[in-house]
Design an enzyme around this catalytic site. Sequence first.
Site, PDB file in Angstrom:
ATOM      1  N   LYS A  11       0.831  -1.213   0.000  1.00 49.92           N
ATOM      2  CA  LYS A  11       0.000   0.000   0.000  1.00 49.92           C
ATOM      3  C   LYS A  11       0.867   1.266   0.000  1.00 49.92           C
ATOM      4  O   LYS A  11       2.068   1.207   0.301  1.00 49.92           O
ATOM      5  CB  LYS A  11      -0.939  -0.045   1.212  1.00 49.92           C
ATOM      6  CG  LYS A  11      -1.970  -1.184   1.133  1.00 49.92           C
ATOM      7  CD  LYS A  11      -2.989  -1.095   2.267  1.00 49.92           C
ATOM      8  CE  LYS A  11      -4.027  -2.201   2.166  1.00 49.92           C
ATOM      9  NZ  LYS A  11      -5.088  -2.087   3.196  1.00 49.92           N
ATOM     10  N   TYR A  51     -12.335  -2.022  -4.148  1.00 53.01           N
ATOM     11  CA  TYR A  51     -12.848  -2.254  -2.789  1.00 53.01           C
ATOM     12  C   TYR A  51     -14.372  -2.218  -2.708  1.00 53.01           C
ATOM     13  O   TYR A  51     -14.922  -1.943  -1.650  1.00 53.01           O
ATOM     14  CB  TYR A  51     -12.246  -1.226  -1.836  1.00 53.01           C
ATOM     15  CG  TYR A  51     -10.849  -1.577  -1.358  1.00 53.01           C
ATOM     16  CD1 TYR A  51     -10.633  -2.680  -0.517  1.00 53.01           C
ATOM     17  CD2 TYR A  51      -9.751  -0.812  -1.720  1.00 53.01           C
ATOM     18  CE1 TYR A  51      -9.367  -3.001  -0.068  1.00 53.01           C
ATOM     19  CE2 TYR A  51      -8.466  -1.133  -1.270  1.00 53.01           C
ATOM     20  CZ  TYR A  51      -8.287  -2.223  -0.438  1.00 53.01           C
ATOM     21  OH  TYR A  51      -7.034  -2.550   0.016  1.00 53.01           O
ATOM     22  N   ASN A 114      -2.461   0.212   6.745  1.00 52.22           N
ATOM     23  CA  ASN A 114      -1.864  -0.975   7.369  1.00 52.22           C
ATOM     24  C   ASN A 114      -0.829  -1.700   6.492  1.00 52.22           C
ATOM     25  O   ASN A 114      -0.491  -2.851   6.744  1.00 52.22           O
ATOM     26  CB  ASN A 114      -2.968  -1.927   7.854  1.00 52.22           C
ATOM     27  CG  ASN A 114      -3.886  -2.362   6.730  1.00 52.22           C
ATOM     28  OD1 ASN A 114      -3.647  -2.047   5.567  1.00 52.22           O
ATOM     29  ND2 ASN A 114      -4.927  -3.107   7.067  1.00 52.22           N
ATOM     30  N   HIS A 117      -2.130  -5.399   1.423  1.00 47.22           N
ATOM     31  CA  HIS A 117      -3.407  -6.069   1.150  1.00 47.22           C
ATOM     32  C   HIS A 117      -3.107  -7.501   0.720  1.00 47.22           C
ATOM     33  O   HIS A 117      -2.101  -7.762   0.065  1.00 47.22           O
ATOM     34  CB  HIS A 117      -4.155  -5.362  -0.002  1.00 47.22           C
ATOM     35  CG  HIS A 117      -5.301  -6.181  -0.538  1.00 47.22           C
ATOM     36  ND1 HIS A 117      -6.550  -6.137   0.035  1.00 47.22           N
ATOM     37  CD2 HIS A 117      -5.361  -7.088  -1.547  1.00 47.22           C
ATOM     38  CE1 HIS A 117      -7.342  -6.987  -0.617  1.00 47.22           C
ATOM     39  NE2 HIS A 117      -6.648  -7.576  -1.580  1.00 47.22           N
ATOM     40  N   GLU A 128      -9.445 -10.512  -7.881  1.00 49.77           N
ATOM     41  CA  GLU A 128      -8.439  -9.463  -7.680  1.00 49.77           C
ATOM     42  C   GLU A 128      -7.242  -9.628  -8.631  1.00 49.77           C
ATOM     43  O   GLU A 128      -6.680  -8.638  -9.101  1.00 49.77           O
ATOM     44  CB  GLU A 128      -7.987  -9.468  -6.214  1.00 49.77           C
ATOM     45  CG  GLU A 128      -9.115  -9.033  -5.277  1.00 49.77           C
ATOM     46  CD  GLU A 128      -8.760  -9.108  -3.802  1.00 49.77           C
ATOM     47  OE1 GLU A 128      -7.623  -9.505  -3.460  1.00 49.77           O
ATOM     48  OE2 GLU A 128      -9.635  -8.775  -2.982  1.00 49.77           O
TER      49      GLU A 128
HETATM   50  O1  CDP Z   1      -7.413  -5.974   4.456  1.00 43.41           O
HETATM   51  P1  CDP Z   1      -8.216  -6.951   5.294  1.00 43.41           P
HETATM   52  O2  CDP Z   1      -8.843  -8.044   4.468  1.00 43.41           O
HETATM   53  O3  CDP Z   1      -7.425  -7.472   6.463  1.00 43.41           O
HETATM   54  O4  CDP Z   1      -9.408  -6.117   5.970  1.00 43.41           O
HETATM   55  P2  CDP Z   1     -10.838  -5.707   5.393  1.00 43.41           P
HETATM   56  O5  CDP Z   1     -11.807  -5.837   6.506  1.00 43.41           O
HETATM   57  O6  CDP Z   1     -11.128  -6.410   4.120  1.00 43.41           O
HETATM   58  O7  CDP Z   1     -10.677  -4.140   5.101  1.00 43.41           O
HETATM   59  C1  CDP Z   1     -10.033  -3.681   3.945  1.00 43.41           C
HETATM   60  C2  CDP Z   1      -9.132  -2.537   4.330  1.00 43.41           C
HETATM   61  O8  CDP Z   1      -9.941  -1.455   4.794  1.00 43.41           O
HETATM   62  C3  CDP Z   1      -8.177  -2.802   5.492  1.00 43.41           C
HETATM   63  O9  CDP Z   1      -6.990  -3.455   5.083  1.00 43.41           O
HETATM   64  C4  CDP Z   1      -7.899  -1.401   5.994  1.00 43.41           C
HETATM   65  O10 CDP Z   1      -6.942  -0.736   5.175  1.00 43.41           O
HETATM   66  C5  CDP Z   1      -9.241  -0.707   5.789  1.00 43.41           C
HETATM   67  N1  CDP Z   1     -10.070  -0.671   7.023  1.00 43.41           N
HETATM   68  C6  CDP Z   1     -10.278   0.569   7.654  1.00 43.41           C
HETATM   69  O11 CDP Z   1      -9.756   1.592   7.199  1.00 43.41           O
HETATM   70  N2  CDP Z   1     -11.063   0.617   8.803  1.00 43.41           N
HETATM   71  C7  CDP Z   1     -11.646  -0.482   9.276  1.00 43.41           C
HETATM   72  N3  CDP Z   1     -12.414  -0.394  10.388  1.00 43.41           N
HETATM   73  C8  CDP Z   1     -11.452  -1.731   8.655  1.00 43.41           C
HETATM   74  C9  CDP Z   1     -10.666  -1.790   7.518  1.00 43.41           C
HETATM   75 MG    MG Z   2     -10.293  -7.935   2.990  1.00 41.50          MG
END
Ligand code: CDP
Ligand code: MG
Length: 142
Positions: A11, A51, A114, A117, A128
Amino acid sequence: MSIERTLSIVKPNAVKKNVIGDIFARFEEEGLKIVALKMIKLSFKKAKDFYREHEEKPFYRNLCEFMSSGPICVQVLEGEDAISRNRSIMGATNPAEAESGSIRAKYGDSLDENGVHGSDSLKSATREIKFFFESHEIYCRD
Ligand code: CDP
Ligand code: MG
């Protein structure tokens, strides 16, 4: 166990930290192979499309702004159970809760920024990978 492919993204915050190589080294140490690779800058529109599963979430707009804020590195990783193994190497979504030694524990700045991805299922990985790569851009490394 089976050989899988998964989509991985370094990222914008991790690209800015200049740790692309360190993140790639973690994949390679774990036996995952990079079989496709590119650096790009997403438009806000393309980030929204990528997304779209999170469209209804409160963090959606902020996430798409962040993901289109600078260059990213997009790669396809291949190996035994690549999808779940990459998720372990990455660590929990929130860097504050990520296992020590994981990429997000090391390079994640916050829940949104974070660092990396990774696809979360075979279905997501298929979508994806297609989102970023034509089949002729993915190489057989054997
Ligand atoms: O990336 P991952 O699959 O672990 O998490 P996700 O639940 O699919 O969320 C996608 C991305 O959204 C995360 O990697 C974070 O960058 C962001 N996110 C956020 O900004 N705030 C949250 N409460 C949850 C996710
Ligand atoms: Mg995810």
